[in-house]
Enzyme design. Structure first.
Site, PDB file in Angstrom:
ATOM      1  N   GLU A   1       0.830  -1.197   0.000  1.00 31.21           N
ATOM      2  CA  GLU A   1       0.000   0.000   0.000  1.00 31.21           C
ATOM      3  C   GLU A   1       0.870   1.254   0.000  1.00 31.21           C
ATOM      4  O   GLU A   1       1.920   1.309   0.640  1.00 31.21           O
ATOM      5  CB  GLU A   1      -0.954  -0.018   1.196  1.00 31.21           C
TER       6      GLU A   1
ATOM      7  N   CYS B   1       6.330  -5.217  15.587  1.00 33.14           N
ATOM      8  CA  CYS B   1       5.879  -4.180  16.519  1.00 33.14           C
ATOM      9  C   CYS B   1       4.408  -4.421  16.845  1.00 33.14           C
ATOM     10  O   CYS B   1       3.578  -4.589  15.952  1.00 33.14           O
ATOM     11  CB  CYS B   1       6.082  -2.797  15.913  1.00 33.14           C
TER      12      CYS B   1
ATOM     13  N   CYS C   1      -1.141   6.123   9.980  1.00 31.26           N
ATOM     14  CA  CYS C   1       0.077   5.498  10.500  1.00 31.26           C
ATOM     15  C   CYS C   1      -0.240   4.195  11.225  1.00 31.26           C
ATOM     16  O   CYS C   1      -1.101   4.143  12.096  1.00 31.26           O
ATOM     17  CB  CYS C   1       0.765   6.475  11.457  1.00 31.26           C
TER      18      CYS C   1
ATOM     19  N   LEU D   1      10.637   5.421  17.946  1.00 31.43           N
ATOM     20  CA  LEU D   1      11.087   5.160  19.319  1.00 31.43           C
ATOM     21  C   LEU D   1       9.960   4.567  20.159  1.00 31.43           C
ATOM     22  O   LEU D   1      10.077   3.470  20.697  1.00 31.43           O
ATOM     23  CB  LEU D   1      11.619   6.447  19.944  1.00 31.43           C
TER      24      LEU D   1
END
Length: 388
Positions: free
Chosen positions: A109, A133, A359, A238
């Protein structure tokens, strides 16, 4: 977690071969010039073709009017300009566009984010991601493969073709590129670096090095290599103020902890002009996980020796995720603590979340309406069943 760093040793052949046509989107300018040399042509011919490819988004040799007919004929025999195809387009109410792009029999994407003074393209570097993650939708599908140069720069080419090539419209359709889509860019240096070289090249897309940003979760050996290869803006994922939290939500931290990661970041900044002396810190806000004022104080202490600006990112939910989005009040308190230490702190505006383009939401498959309904319920939004 599976991790394999691919170092930049180009394996793309640049010798013309009628049996296997070379996709010119796989070649940076140095390789293009070698290819044309092997065709018996002068280097400037490579530059001419690159301008047609990237300034006009032209993929038809016959339309390259300043290339003589004989050379156009030779090119058609041994080369092609083949960008990956868009298989689905979704448009957000805020103007964001998400394209599902076919790469072989899979999909990645790409997201186009227009604003008043810029237009940013978020580009993928891998099919899936190996870093696992916990708050990221891409990570849930695992890692499949690295994208080729043509599949990375091809996302930029395809987007520019759709929204309008620079020489066709008279204005730059894409002002910024961020390597923040699917995948960890530093695990695919072989292809990511040549693709970024084309983004920066005056005969490519001609972007300023400050307008091409690579985001990494902390593959330290590859980050050290990157600084010797190319100079682009750096952003780091982070997301935690200490190793205890980061070990849980960003598992690569168990291999390269925060201190080691930030050391590599500072080394990169010493070599880089693109960053103007500071790195962008990306920090996703997870409700009662990393968003307390105590975490903000820890983060400020952690970053006091690393010149930076901090982007706070409201988390974008996806089905099955074990987290919640921080409230606006918690984000505001967190931001004020950081600013009290003198940090430039920005709360990122969520764009394209109604089409799962925000995001952490990119998943490679065209998101179906059932998943989107589940996500809306997680956010507490009322869903009109007739609109689903």
């Amino acid at each position: 977690m599976s991790e394999q760093i691919v170092t930049p040793e180009s394996s793309t052949p640049v010798v013309p071969n009628k049996e296997t046509k070379i996709n010119l989107l796989d070649l940076n300018r140095q390789q293009m010039r070698e290819f044309f040399k092997n065709l018996g042509e002068k280097p400037f011919r490579a530059d001419q073709v690159m301008k047609w490819m990237y300034h006009y988004c032209c993929d038809n040799f016959d339309e390259m009017t300043d290339i003589n007919k004989v050379l156009r004929g030779k090119l058609k025999e041994v080369a092609e300009i083949r960008a990956p195809e868009v298989v689905e387009e979704q448009r957000s109410s805020d103007g964001t566009i998400k394209w599902a792009i076919a790469v072989g029999d899979q999909r990645v994407e790409t997201v186009y984010i227009p604003e008043d003074d810029r237009a940013t393209l978020c580009v993928s570097s891998q099919v899936g991601c190996a870093l696992e993650c916990k708050f990221c939708s891409t990570a849930q599908q695992g890692f499949n493969r690295n994208l080729r140069v043509s599949e990375i720069i091809g996302q930029v080419w395809r987007a520019a073709k759709i929204v309008g090539a620079a020489k066709v419209t008279g204005q730059r359709p894409i002002t910024n590129v961020v390597m923040m889509g699917m995948g960890e860019p530093l695990l695919n240096l072989t292809n990511v670096v040549p693709a970024m070289e084309i983004m920066l090249d005056d005969f490519g897309f001609g972007l300023s090095k400050r307008r091409v940003t690579l985001s990494t979760s902390g593959v330290v050996p590859a980050l050290d290599k990157l600084g010797d290869m190319i100079d682009v803006a750096l952003a780091i994922s982070l997301h935690a103020p200490n190793d205890t939290i980061r070990d849980e939500i960003v598992p690569i931290n168990k291999k390269y902890n925060i201190e080691t990661f930030l050391g590599a970041v500072r080394r990169y900044l010493e070599k880089s002009n693109a960053n103007q002396g500071r790195v962008t810190i990306e920090y996703v806000m997870l409700d009662h996980v990393n968003d307390g004022t105590e975490h903000a104080h820890q983060l400020a202490e952690l970053l006091k020796e690393t010149p930076c600006k901090i982007n706070l990112i409201p988390w974008n939910p996806f089905p099955g995720a074990p987290y919640g989005r921080s409230s606006n009040s918690r984000i505001d308190r967190f931001s004020k603590v950081l600013m009290s230490y003198g940090f430039t702190t920005i709360v990122r505006k969520t764009r394209g979340d109604d089409i799962d383009a925000a995001c952490g939401q990119l998943a490679g498959d065209v998101i179906d309406r059932t998943k989107r309904t589940l996500r809306k319920r997680m956010q507490g939004e009322v869903i009109d069943i007739k609109a689903i």
